[in-house]
Design an enzyme around this catalytic site. Structure first.
Site, short mmCIF file in Angstrom:
data_model
loop_
_atom_site.label_atom_id
_atom_site.label_comp_id
_atom_site.label_asym_id
_atom_site.label_seq_id
_atom_site.Cartn_x
_atom_site.Cartn_y
_atom_site.Cartn_z
N GLU A 94 0.83 -1.21 0.00
CA GLU A 94 0.00 0.00 0.00
C GLU A 94 0.86 1.25 0.00
O GLU A 94 1.90 1.30 0.64
CB GLU A 94 -0.83 0.04 1.27
CG GLU A 94 -1.95 -0.93 1.28
CD GLU A 94 -2.65 -0.92 2.62
OE1 GLU A 94 -3.85 -1.16 2.63
OE2 GLU A 94 -1.99 -0.65 3.64
N CYS A 107 3.16 8.52 1.64
CA CYS A 107 3.81 7.61 2.57
C CYS A 107 4.13 6.30 1.85
O CYS A 107 3.22 5.63 1.36
CB CYS A 107 2.86 7.36 3.74
SG CYS A 107 3.53 6.21 4.94
N CYS A 114 8.99 -6.60 8.13
CA CYS A 114 10.17 -6.01 8.78
C CYS A 114 10.70 -7.01 9.79
O CYS A 114 9.93 -7.71 10.45
CB CYS A 114 9.79 -4.71 9.49
SG CYS A 114 11.19 -3.92 10.32
N CYS A 118 9.55 -4.67 16.54
CA CYS A 118 9.11 -3.76 17.60
C CYS A 118 7.76 -4.25 18.10
O CYS A 118 6.90 -4.64 17.30
CB CYS A 118 9.01 -2.32 17.06
SG CYS A 118 10.57 -1.74 16.39
N CYS A 121 4.21 -2.85 16.71
CA CYS A 121 4.09 -2.58 15.27
C CYS A 121 3.52 -3.77 14.49
O CYS A 121 4.02 -4.89 14.61
CB CYS A 121 5.47 -2.21 14.72
SG CYS A 121 5.48 -1.98 12.93
N CYS A 340 -0.55 4.15 7.15
CA CYS A 340 0.78 4.70 6.99
C CYS A 340 1.54 4.52 8.28
O CYS A 340 1.07 4.89 9.32
CB CYS A 340 0.69 6.17 6.65
SG CYS A 340 2.25 6.95 6.40
N1 SAH Z 1 10.76 1.28 10.30
C1 SAH Z 1 10.69 2.68 10.35
C2 SAH Z 1 9.60 3.29 9.50
C3 SAH Z 1 8.25 2.63 9.46
S1 SAH Z 1 7.23 2.76 10.86
C4 SAH Z 1 10.61 3.15 11.79
O1 SAH Z 1 10.43 2.33 12.67
O2 SAH Z 1 10.74 4.34 12.00
C5 SAH Z 1 6.65 4.44 10.86
C6 SAH Z 1 6.24 4.92 12.26
O3 SAH Z 1 5.03 4.29 12.74
C7 SAH Z 1 7.31 4.62 13.28
O4 SAH Z 1 7.56 5.71 14.11
C8 SAH Z 1 6.70 3.48 14.04
O5 SAH Z 1 7.27 3.35 15.28
C9 SAH Z 1 5.22 3.87 14.08
N2 SAH Z 1 4.35 2.78 14.44
C10 SAH Z 1 4.52 1.47 14.21
N3 SAH Z 1 3.48 0.76 14.69
C11 SAH Z 1 2.62 1.63 15.24
C12 SAH Z 1 1.35 1.51 15.89
N4 SAH Z 1 0.77 0.32 16.05
N5 SAH Z 1 0.74 2.62 16.31
C13 SAH Z 1 1.32 3.82 16.11
N6 SAH Z 1 2.50 4.00 15.51
C14 SAH Z 1 3.16 2.92 15.09
FE1 SF4 Z 2 10.08 -2.38 11.66
FE2 SF4 Z 2 7.76 -1.57 12.66
FE3 SF4 Z 2 9.95 -1.45 14.15
FE4 SF4 Z 2 9.66 0.25 12.07
S1 SF4 Z 2 8.39 0.19 13.94
S2 SF4 Z 2 11.50 -0.93 12.63
S3 SF4 Z 2 8.56 -1.09 10.63
S4 SF4 Z 2 9.01 -3.35 13.37
#
Ligand code: SAH
Ligand code: SF4
Length: 362
Positions: A94, A107, A114, A118, A121, A340
């Site tokens: 997407e 975005c 990934c 985290c 996420c 996004c």
């Molecule tokens: N991998 C990169 C970019 C993609 S994630 C990173 O971690 O920065 C883009 C943003 O969305 C990051 O700040 C991430 O921490 C946040 N994010 C991921 N999962 C989320 C969630 N469930 N709710 C809110 N923000 C989230």
């Molecule tokens: Fe990967 Fe999600 Fe962590 Fe970004 S926030 S590094 S996309 S696991």
């Protein structure tokens, strides 16, 4: 079987210049070609009539011009557009366009899934599938711009953020040429401060990025100390906060007015307490930065809960009192499940039947 010819989409100007020189052509052909591709969205090589027929035939022997395809386009009541794009090997990703009064932000994703895991996420929960190629990364911008009917005069995409699926710096070699094409006047001609790479904090690549190209940096921090960040983001065990903030400082130190954006996802009772906000501003006191608070977006399988509105406000107030510009991302595109940053996208939706994922944008 996969085509082994070179895809001309995804080659930055230097690579194209090398290619044209190699076949006995002048370097300026690269700029000519890029204009056709990125300013006029010409995807059929036969229509590049400023190239002779023999040159076109010669190029077709070793190269192709393969652009991505749109599987679906959904438009939200608030103007947010979500495209599902077909990538090779059956993957679809997407790309989301978020129009605002003075800007239009696209975005984009850098990986399918990934590996950094985290805990908050959805992309991380999906695991790592594969890296996107440069053509697939820049192809998202190409296709969105084309579908928005973007001419070089009427730019509707003013900003590009690598905040979709994946960790851009874990796919550095493919992301770098895409960034160069975004910035190139013969590409999308975006200003450096309008192209943002968001990272979980892969320190060596933050330095590498700073050396290679002039873009903006966003860092996912999400915790004010190592103990909590270790729990939320396993990468912190390798690259701790102190070293990360040093890298951030080094990234902006020689750039006028540049600021790092720290993303901080607010999760109820985990990282949203006032004392944590105070710890955060203390930590960031000497870094030119802004803070972007993202109320946690729940997804199936996660036990975390979004912070209450009053906790978000309280957290924001504490940050602002310390004079750090602090914004809270608003929900956009709810009605189309646009996504996004925090999403695993349709890939996730289709496999896990989730309908509850919403977009969060600034
Ligand atoms: N991998 C990169 C970019 C993609 S994630 C990173 O971690 O920065 C883009 C943003 O969305 C990051 O700040 C991430 O921490 C946040 N994010 C991921 N999962 C989320 C969630 N469930 N709710 C809110 N923000 C989230
Ligand atoms: Fe990967 Fe999600 Fe962590 Fe970004 S926030 S590094 S996309 S696991």
């Amino acid at each position: 079987m996969q085509d082994e010819k070179i895809n001309l989409l995804g080659l930055d100007r230097v690579a194209l210049e090398k290619l044209f020189t190699k076949i006995g052509e002048k370097e300026y052909r690269a700029a000519q070609f890029m204009k056709g591709l990125y300013h006029h969205y010409e995807a059929d090589f036969d229509n590049y009539t400023n190239f002779s027929k023999s040159l076109r035939s010669k190029m077709q022997v070793f190269s192709t011009l393969a652009v991505p395809e749109v599987v679906s386009e959904k438009v939200s009541n608030d103007g947010t557009i979500k495209w599902l794009m077909q990538m090779h090997e059956g993957n679809a990703i997407e790309t989301v366009y978020i129009p605002e009064k003075k800007r239009g932000t696209l975005c984009i994703s850098s990986q399918i899934g990934c590996s950094l895991n985290c805990s908050f996420c959805a992309t991380g929960a999906q695991g790592f599938n594969r890296h996107l190629t440069t053509a697939e990364i820049i192809g998202q911008v190409w296709l969105a711009a084309k579908n928005l009917g973007q001419s070089t005069k009427n730019r509707r995409i003013t900003n590009v953020v690598l905040m979709g699926m994946g960790e851009p710096l874990a796919n550095y070699s493919k992301v770098l040429p895409a960034l160069k094409i975004m910035l190139d006047d013969f590409g999308f001609g975006l200003a450096s401060r309008r192209v943002t790479v968001s990272t979980s904090g892969m320190i060596p690549y933050i330095y590498q990025l700073n050396h290679d190209v002039d873009v903006s940096l966003a860092v996912s921090l999400h915790a004010p100390n190592d103990e909590l960040r270790n729990q939320l983001m396993p990468i912190n065990k390798k690259y701790n906060i102190k070293k990360l903030l040093q890298a951030c400082n080094d990234f902006v130190k020689d750039k006028k007015k540049a600021k790092v954006t720290f993303e901080y996802t607010l999760i109820k009772d985990i990282n949203d307490k006032p004392e944590q906000a105070r710890e955060l501003v203390k930590l960031l006191a000497n870094i030119p930065c802004k803070i972007n608070l993202i109320p946690f977006n729940p997804f199936p399988g996660s036990d975390y809960v979004r912070s209450l509105a009053q906790s978000v406000e309280r957290f924001q107030n504490i940050c602002e009192k310390s004079r750090i510009v602090t914004t809270v991302r608003k929900t956009r595109g709810d009605d189309i499940d646009a996504a996004c940053g925090q999403l695993a996208g349709e890939f996730y939706d289709r496999t896990r039947r989730s309908n509850s994922i919403k977009i969060k944008v600034s």
